[in-house]
Design a protein around this motif. Structure first.
Motif, PDB file in Angstrom:
ATOM      1  N   VAL A 487      -0.134  -3.577  16.428  1.00  0.00           N
ATOM      2  CA  VAL A 487       0.115  -2.139  16.352  1.00  0.00           C
ATOM      3  C   VAL A 487       0.610  -1.754  14.959  1.00  0.00           C
ATOM      4  N   LEU A 488       1.519  -2.550  14.399  1.00  0.00           N
ATOM      5  CA  LEU A 488       2.019  -2.258  13.050  1.00  0.00           C
ATOM      6  C   LEU A 488       0.897  -2.322  12.020  1.00  0.00           C
ATOM      7  N   SER A 489       0.028  -3.316  12.153  1.00  0.00           N
ATOM      8  CA  SER A 489      -1.085  -3.443  11.209  1.00  0.00           C
ATOM      9  C   SER A 489      -2.070  -2.299  11.356  1.00  0.00           C
ATOM     10  N   ALA A 490      -2.412  -1.955  12.601  1.00  0.00           N
ATOM     11  CA  ALA A 490      -3.351  -0.860  12.826  1.00  0.00           C
ATOM     12  C   ALA A 490      -2.788   0.459  12.317  1.00  0.00           C
ATOM     13  N   SER A 491      -1.474   0.657  12.434  1.00  0.00           N
ATOM     14  CA  SER A 491      -0.872   1.895  11.930  1.00  0.00           C
ATOM     15  C   SER A 491      -0.986   1.983  10.415  1.00  0.00           C
ATOM     16  N   LEU A 494      -4.476   3.188   9.753  1.00  0.00           N
ATOM     17  CA  LEU A 494      -4.668   4.589  10.118  1.00  0.00           C
ATOM     18  C   LEU A 494      -3.892   5.536   9.206  1.00  0.00           C
ATOM     19  N   LEU A 495      -2.670   5.155   8.840  1.00  0.00           N
ATOM     20  CA  LEU A 495      -1.819   6.056   8.065  1.00  0.00           C
ATOM     21  C   LEU A 495      -2.118   6.007   6.574  1.00  0.00           C
ATOM     22  N   GLY A 631      -4.408  -4.966   7.760  1.00  0.00           N
ATOM     23  CA  GLY A 631      -3.318  -3.993   7.836  1.00  0.00           C
ATOM     24  C   GLY A 631      -2.265  -4.206   6.766  1.00  0.00           C
ATOM     25  N   TRP A 635      -0.993  -1.514   3.958  1.00  0.00           N
ATOM     26  CA  TRP A 635       0.387  -1.136   3.663  1.00  0.00           C
ATOM     27  C   TRP A 635       0.733  -1.382   2.195  1.00  0.00           C
TER      28      TRP A 635
END
Length: 764
Positions: A487-491, A494-495, A631, A635
């Motif tokens: 979830v952290l990587s996918a965010s 996406l972000l 991801g 970041w």
């Protein structure tokens, strides 16, 4: 007795084979030079794509003909060691070492050079041409001459195929200055005589007395037939002169295009890379230094962990380097910068095979009541063979995908990776074995077995045996932790989005070296004022800048360079890369296909070699690794380019190595206890293979840290991706693939909660 004799004969054959391979590799390394890629020696690479026309479809034959014409043009330029190869049915890769100003080379290579000779029917709106016979349909055209006047032309049937050669000459006595002499073939000479004879029938000053020489739909010369030429007589002799306002360079380039022949179909430059010589030298020094330090640290670690066996493995690693170098030389492969990084990386992979063998030997030694280093070593090679073969085959799958879908330096990485995997197997399973078997047969070694490094359990195993933790007691907790990471990587994706490199988006990237540091924000503002508001500017190295834009012509690139020069002083172009939009879309599509095929190929192979539950869990862990690595790069704002793709596919191969080693042990334990609890058996497999995982990871990490700290910017991102992938892959093989296997496996006979996990390792 017969068994000992057979073993002795097999050992001698292995020794002779090892000596033959080392001697042959040494001879090849000393006599066959290795080819360096342009990113290591500097120069220009241009990728041309043939285009179809209504009259000339582009295909393999047309591309081959184009290749021969281009080779003739390049030979005429007098460049050193040029390389031209066809890639597929429609592409030609041209490498020009030492050419750091590719504009002229690209102009010469990319021009179709369709030379035709026409009779002039008159000016486009000239009444005097009313009585001139009409040309046949499709043969009449209107083009401007050098003064801007429009001329009606009719083909004389003369093309570039009727020309034998052309030469630029300077007329000192006649005052004609620089001109080009054209020599015709016999057939071309006859047509030239007929065309000039017809033109001589018109009066002096009449435009119809002129002959138009057209190159690529442009009249380059339209001389008037001399007064001495009679009507229906023409100019004979099979040659003529093209005169005009030529300078020396223009005359030589025109002669080069004419003598080089006409391209059968038009070509378009879809990729262009220019690397400065100084940048290539710096890259070699940095990569070699990283390789030396990383290999030295790895060797020290292996010797500290395995003592005598570690020393012998280090000697075998030197042989591995020799074999890899010789293979690259004899295959004629080009060593690129990512390829050099792959060469360094496979040092860690070669260590992995040795670690697998030594850890198996340690287990066998500890399980025997009357241990023997010689017997334990033999058992180690026998027990590790399956895991070594499976793990290397999965890495070869990743290398094969790079060879199929990648291009340029990244494809060179795939070649080096494949060669390194095969050489590492020879190094570990043949050379290390020969050295180790001779060593453990010595009396002094038999008297001091602990000196071998396999007559003990090792630091990691000692602590595991003392504690025997049940890591898989609650596998779903580990899966939940993996889900959080996903979830952290996918965010991040996406972000922040992905910063795709020009390989995937198309465009132009120019890296400049400046004499003083330049703030990227200041450079971005200056370029916006100069008319480039969408240019992306990033720091590169200590004092350099990298400028990326979707569309940037050579003239605009000169404006960018002058703008950067006003801010940074003396400015030098270190790297210039141009990727066409169609190629970028193709590379992006190929990257997705390569990733999907990598996962599918791993699933198929593991399903054949193991249970379907193992294959599903391994591929799930691979998808987990791919998403997390992507991801993290999102970041960090790192570019997702061809080098990242190479790192990603390598991580897939490396991650599946860990899973294969673990599953190989799980399969072995299930075979001994088919009704055992999946969680307990998987936990035992993790504890038994964890020493190998730690030692192999340390060896690879030392090499990658050296690359990350000492190599140039491109290899720094590459090493960073592999370091992240190494950590994530090690985690996922234990805490993602193993829990998935437990959840997918049918429940077996579950021991009571109080039943202790066996402390002693199983006998191989």
């Amino acid at each position: 007795m017969k068994r000992r004799t057979r073993q002795g004969r097999t050992s001698r054959l292995r020794t002779l084979l090892a000596l033959a391979i080392i001697a042959g590799s040494l001879a090849l390394a000393l006599t066959t030079p290795i080819r360096l890629g342009l990113d290591l020696r500097g120069g220009t690479q241009i990728v041309l794509e043939t285009r179809s026309t209504p009259t000339a479809p582009a295909g393999r034959e047309a591309t081959d003909r184009t290749l021969e014409v281009l080779r003739g043009r390049i030979d005429a330029l007098g460049l050193a060691e040029p390389t031209l190869v066809r890639s597929g049915d429609h592409r030609i890769i041209v490498e020009l070492p030492g050419v750091h100003d590719p504009k002229r080379a690209a102009d010469v290579l990319g021009r179709t050079a369709q030379l035709t000779i026409h009779e002039v029917l008159g000016r486009a709106a000239d009444p005097s041409a009313a009585g001139t016979p009409r040309a046949e349909p499709g043969t009449e055209r209107v083009l401007p001459d050098d003064s801007g006047q429009l001329l009606r032309l009719q083909t004389a049937g003369l093309t570039g195929t009727d020309i034998k050669g052309a030469d630029a000459r300077f007329d000192r006595q006649g005052g004609a200055g620089w001109h080009v002499t054209i020599d015709f073939t016999d057939r071309g000479g006859d047509k030239w005589t007929q065309a000039t004879a017809a033109a001589a029938c018109h009066g002096d000053g009449d435009p119809r007395r002129r002959i138009a020489i057209v190159l690529d739909d442009r009249i380059i010369s339209s001389p008037q037939v001399g007064r001495t030429v009679t009507c229906q007589g023409g100019i004979s002799g099979g040659s003529t002169q093209v005169t005009g306002s030529f300078g020396e360079s223009e005359a030589r380039e025109l002669a080069l295009l004419i003598s080089g022949g006409a391209l059968p179909v038009p070509v378009e430059t879809i990729e262009q890379r220019t690397i400065g010589a100084g940048l290539g030298d710096a890259a070699i020094r940095a990569a070699v230094l990283a390789a030396a330090i990383g290999s030295a640290l790895t060797a020290l670690f292996v010797m500290a962990a395995y003592r005598l066996m570690g020393l012998l493995a280090t000697i075998a690693l030197a042989a591995y380097g020799l074999i890899s170098y010789a293979a690259l030389a004899v295959l004629g492969a080009t060593l690129t910068l990512p390829g050099l990084a792959g060469f360094v990386l496979t040092v860690g992979m070669a260590v992995d095979a040795n670690v697998l063998v030594f850890e198996r030997a340690r287990e066998d030694y500890a399980a025997r009541s009357r241990p023997s280093p010689r017997v334990a070593l033999t058992a180690g090679f026998r027990g590790a063979m399956s895991a070594v073969a499976d793990s290397n085959i999965t890495t070869l799958i990743a290398a094969g995908l790079l060879l199929t879908f990648a291009s340029g330096p990244v494809r060179g990485f795939g070649i080096t990776l494949a060669i390194g995997v095969l050489a590492s197997m020879i190094s570990a399973l043949l050379i290390t074995r020969v050295l180790a078997e001779h060593a453990v047969a010595r009396r002094c070694v038999l008297r001091h077995p602990r000196a071998t490094g396999i007559a003990g359990t090792g630091w990691v195993r000692d602590r595991l045996l003392r504690r025997s933790p049940h890591l898989m007691r609650r596998p779903r907790r580990w899966l939940a932790a993996s889900a959080v990471l996903l979830v952290l990587s996918a965010s991040g994706i996406l972000l922040r989005g992905l910063d795709f490199g020009i390989e995937f988006t198309g465009g132009r990237l120019i890296e400049y070296g400046t004499s003083r540091p330049v703030d990227p924000d200041l450079a971005r503002t200056a370029l916006a004022d100069a008319g480039f508001p969408r240019a992306l500017v990033q720091s590169s190295g200590a004092t350099g800048l990298a400028v990326r834009s979707e569309n940037l012509t050579d003239g605009e690139a000169a404006t960018v360079a002058s703008t950067i020069g006003r801010l940074g002083g003396d400015t030098e172009v270190l790297r210039d890369e141009l990727i066409g939009p169609t190629l970028g879309e193709e590379l992006r599509r190929n990257a997705i296909v390569a990733l999907c095929l990598a996962l599918g190929a791993q699933l198929l192979y593991l399903a054949v070699r193991f249970r379907w539950t193992f294959a599903t869990a391994a591929v799930g862990a691979l998808a987990h690794d791919v998403l997390i690595l992507t991801g993290v790069f999102a970041w960090l704002g790192k570019p997702v380019d061809g080098v990242f793709l190479a790192a990603l596919l390598t991580v897939i191969g490396y991650s599946v190595n860990d899973s294969v080693v673990l599953f190989d042990r799980v399969r072995e334990l299930f075979a001994r206890n088919p009704t055992g609890s999946p969680s307990h058996l998987t936990n035992r497999a993790i504890l038994q293979t964890l020493p190998r995982t730690v030692n192999t990871g340390m060896g690879a990490a030392l090499v990658l840290l050296s690359l990350a700290l000492l190599a140039d910017d491109a290899l720094t991102d590459f090493a960073l991706a592999l370091l992240i992938g190494l950590a994530v892959g090690t985690y996922s093989s234990v805490f993602t693939a193993a829990p998935l296997t437990i959840e997918l496996s049918p429940p077996g006979k579950t021991p009571s909660a109080a039943a202790p996990v066996p402390r002693a390792p199983d006998r191989c």
